[in-house]
Scaffold this motif. Structure first.
Motif, PDB file in Angstrom:
ATOM      1  N   GLY A  17     -63.502  32.698   9.670  1.00 13.21           N
ATOM      2  CA  GLY A  17     -62.058  32.466   9.698  1.00 13.21           C
ATOM      3  C   GLY A  17     -61.358  33.323  10.725  1.00 13.21           C
ATOM      4  N   GLY A  18     -61.755  34.586  10.814  1.00 13.24           N
ATOM      5  CA  GLY A  18     -61.125  35.495  11.766  1.00 13.24           C
ATOM      6  C   GLY A  18     -61.383  35.103  13.211  1.00 13.24           C
ATOM      7  N   LEU A  19     -62.625  34.758  13.514  1.00 14.19           N
ATOM      8  CA  LEU A  19     -62.948  34.327  14.885  1.00 14.19           C
ATOM      9  C   LEU A  19     -62.213  33.047  15.254  1.00 14.19           C
ATOM     10  CD1 LEU A  19     -66.778  35.018  15.258  1.00 14.19           C
ATOM     11  CD2 LEU A  19     -64.918  36.083  16.512  1.00 14.19           C
ATOM     12  N   GLY A  20     -62.200  32.107  14.337  1.00 13.62           N
ATOM     13  CA  GLY A  20     -61.503  30.846  14.591  1.00 13.62           C
ATOM     14  C   GLY A  20     -60.021  31.058  14.830  1.00 13.62           C
ATOM     15  N   LEU A  80     -59.347  27.295  28.621  1.00 12.40           N
ATOM     16  CA  LEU A  80     -59.127  26.608  27.337  1.00 12.40           C
ATOM     17  C   LEU A  80     -60.390  25.896  26.874  1.00 12.40           C
ATOM     18  CD1 LEU A  80     -55.539  25.228  27.898  1.00 12.40           C
ATOM     19  CD2 LEU A  80     -56.245  26.944  26.228  1.00 12.40           C
ATOM     20  N   PHE A  81     -61.150  25.343  27.806  1.00 14.94           N
ATOM     21  CA  PHE A  81     -62.417  24.705  27.436  1.00 14.94           C
ATOM     22  C   PHE A  81     -63.384  25.730  26.830  1.00 14.94           C
ATOM     23  CE2 PHE A  81     -66.798  23.576  28.592  1.00 14.94           C
ATOM     24  CZ  PHE A  81     -66.925  22.398  27.878  1.00 14.94           C
ATOM     25  N   VAL A  82     -63.487  26.896  27.456  1.00 15.86           N
ATOM     26  CA  VAL A  82     -64.381  27.942  26.940  1.00 15.86           C
ATOM     27  C   VAL A  82     -63.899  28.430  25.580  1.00 15.86           C
ATOM     28  CG1 VAL A  82     -65.149  30.313  27.337  1.00 15.86           C
ATOM     29  CG2 VAL A  82     -65.263  28.645  29.176  1.00 15.86           C
ATOM     30  N   LEU A  83     -62.599  28.619  25.423  1.00 17.65           N
ATOM     31  CA  LEU A  83     -62.068  29.043  24.125  1.00 17.65           C
ATOM     32  C   LEU A  83     -62.337  28.001  23.046  1.00 17.65           C
ATOM     33  CD1 LEU A  83     -58.697  30.761  24.987  1.00 17.65           C
ATOM     34  CD2 LEU A  83     -60.704  31.796  23.956  1.00 17.65           C
ATOM     35  N   GLN A  84     -62.197  26.722  23.387  1.00 22.73           N
ATOM     36  CA  GLN A  84     -62.485  25.677  22.399  1.00 22.73           C
ATOM     37  C   GLN A  84     -63.969  25.671  22.038  1.00 22.73           C
ATOM     38  OE1 GLN A  84     -60.227  23.736  20.792  1.00 22.73           O
ATOM     39  NE2 GLN A  84     -61.975  23.193  19.539  1.00 22.73           N
ATOM     40  N   THR A  85     -64.819  25.916  23.014  1.00 16.65           N
ATOM     41  CA  THR A  85     -66.255  25.992  22.739  1.00 16.65           C
ATOM     42  C   THR A  85     -66.561  27.172  21.818  1.00 16.65           C
ATOM     43  OG1 THR A  85     -66.711  25.030  24.904  1.00 16.65           O
ATOM     44  CG2 THR A  85     -68.528  26.163  23.821  1.00 16.65           C
ATOM     45  N   ALA A  89     -68.098  27.043  18.084  1.00 16.76           N
ATOM     46  CA  ALA A  89     -69.305  27.812  17.774  1.00 16.76           C
ATOM     47  C   ALA A  89     -69.066  28.748  16.604  1.00 16.76           C
ATOM     48  CB  ALA A  89     -69.745  28.611  19.002  1.00 16.76           C
ATOM     49  N   SER A  90     -67.879  29.333  16.516  1.00 17.99           N
ATOM     50  CA  SER A  90     -67.607  30.230  15.393  1.00 17.99           C
ATOM     51  C   SER A  90     -67.536  29.452  14.082  1.00 17.99           C
ATOM     52  CB  SER A  90     -66.314  31.015  15.621  1.00 17.99           C
ATOM     53  OG  SER A  90     -65.191  30.175  15.534  1.00 17.99           O
ATOM     54  N   GLN A  91     -67.046  28.224  14.137  1.00 18.95           N
ATOM     55  CA  GLN A  91     -67.006  27.400  12.928  1.00 18.95           C
ATOM     56  C   GLN A  91     -68.415  26.964  12.518  1.00 18.95           C
ATOM     57  OE1 GLN A  91     -64.266  26.973  11.085  1.00 18.95           O
ATOM     58  NE2 GLN A  91     -63.279  28.283  12.593  1.00 18.95           N
ATOM     59  N   ALA A  92     -69.295  26.818  13.486  1.00 17.08           N
ATOM     60  CA  ALA A  92     -70.664  26.398  13.193  1.00 17.08           C
ATOM     61  C   ALA A  92     -71.486  27.517  12.556  1.00 17.08           C
ATOM     62  CB  ALA A  92     -71.349  25.914  14.454  1.00 17.08           C
ATOM     63  N   LEU A  93     -70.989  28.754  12.621  1.00 12.82           N
ATOM     64  CA  LEU A  93     -71.736  29.856  12.009  1.00 12.82           C
ATOM     65  C   LEU A  93     -71.938  29.653  10.514  1.00 12.82           C
ATOM     66  CD1 LEU A  93     -70.179  32.978  13.735  1.00 12.82           C
ATOM     67  CD2 LEU A  93     -72.468  32.053  14.069  1.00 12.82           C
ATOM     68  N   SER A  94     -70.987  29.009   9.872  1.00  3.22           N
ATOM     69  CA  SER A  94     -71.112  28.829   8.429  1.00  3.22           C
ATOM     70  C   SER A  94     -71.630  27.450   8.048  1.00  3.22           C
ATOM     71  CB  SER A  94     -69.755  29.047   7.764  1.00  3.22           C
ATOM     72  OG  SER A  94     -68.862  28.030   8.149  1.00  3.22           O
ATOM     73  N   ALA A  95     -71.985  26.643   9.030  1.00  7.02           N
ATOM     74  CA  ALA A  95     -72.474  25.300   8.746  1.00  7.02           C
ATOM     75  C   ALA A  95     -73.842  25.362   8.087  1.00  7.02           C
ATOM     76  CB  ALA A  95     -72.552  24.479  10.026  1.00  7.02           C
ATOM     77  N   GLU A  96     -74.049  24.498   7.147  1.00  6.29           N
ATOM     78  CA  GLU A  96     -75.339  24.422   6.482  1.00  6.29           C
ATOM     79  C   GLU A  96     -76.342  23.762   7.412  1.00  6.29           C
ATOM     80  OE1 GLU A  96     -76.200  24.573   2.845  1.00  6.29           O
ATOM     81  OE2 GLU A  96     -74.440  25.765   2.421  1.00  6.29           O
ATOM     82  N   LEU A  97     -77.497  24.357   7.528  1.00  7.30           N
ATOM     83  CA  LEU A  97     -78.546  23.806   8.363  1.00  7.30           C
ATOM     84  C   LEU A  97     -79.426  22.897   7.521  1.00  7.30           C
ATOM     85  CD1 LEU A  97     -79.553  27.079  10.218  1.00  7.30           C
ATOM     86  CD2 LEU A  97     -78.030  25.281  11.015  1.00  7.30           C
TER      87      LEU A  97
END
Length: 125
Positions: A17-20, A80-85, A89-97
């Motif tokens: 949440g903080g990174l996002g 902005l493209f790099v920030l969106q990436t 990526a920060s949201q994917a940290l908590s994604a279930e694999l």
């Protein structure tokens, strides 16, 4: 199923949440700075100096690598493209694999089909 940051812990909420939020706020600051370029006299306004100080380093990295095209600075677009990436990526940290499948779990027929396709791809190259 595992995640990079396992579980629904407070550490996961804080990091993801903080990174996002950080990347979203920074992207909004960059957009504000880009909009302020339409008013060149505001660059020297004292209340806006922190905005220029915060956004300047990231834009400077892209300005040194990417030349302007016909007088148009493209560095905010890439920033902005790099920030969106980074946000994604920060949201994917908590994604279930998905659980990993070993060859013992995969039916033999699908292995044969995969081998045929990979052999054909190798021949077509």
């Amino acid at each position: 199923a595992a995640a990079v940051i396992p579980g629904d812990s407070s550490a996961e909420l804080f990091v993801v949440g903080g990174l996002g939020r950080f990347f979203d706020i920074y992207a909004n600051l960059l957009i504000a700075r880009v909009l302020l370029t339409w008013f060149p006299n505001l660059r020297f306004a004292r209340p806006l100096q922190p905005l220029y100080a915060v956004c300047g380093p990231l834009l400077g990295v892209f300005r040194s690598a990417i030349p302007s095209v016909m007088g148009v600075d493209l560095s905010p677009i890439f920033a902005l493209f790099v920030l969106q990436t980074f946000t994604d990526a920060s949201q994917a940290l908590s994604a279930e694999l998905p659980p990993s499948r070993t060859t013992a779990q995969v039916p033999r027929s699908s292995l044969v089909v995969r081998e045929k396709f990979s052999f054909r791809r190798h021949l077509l190259k």
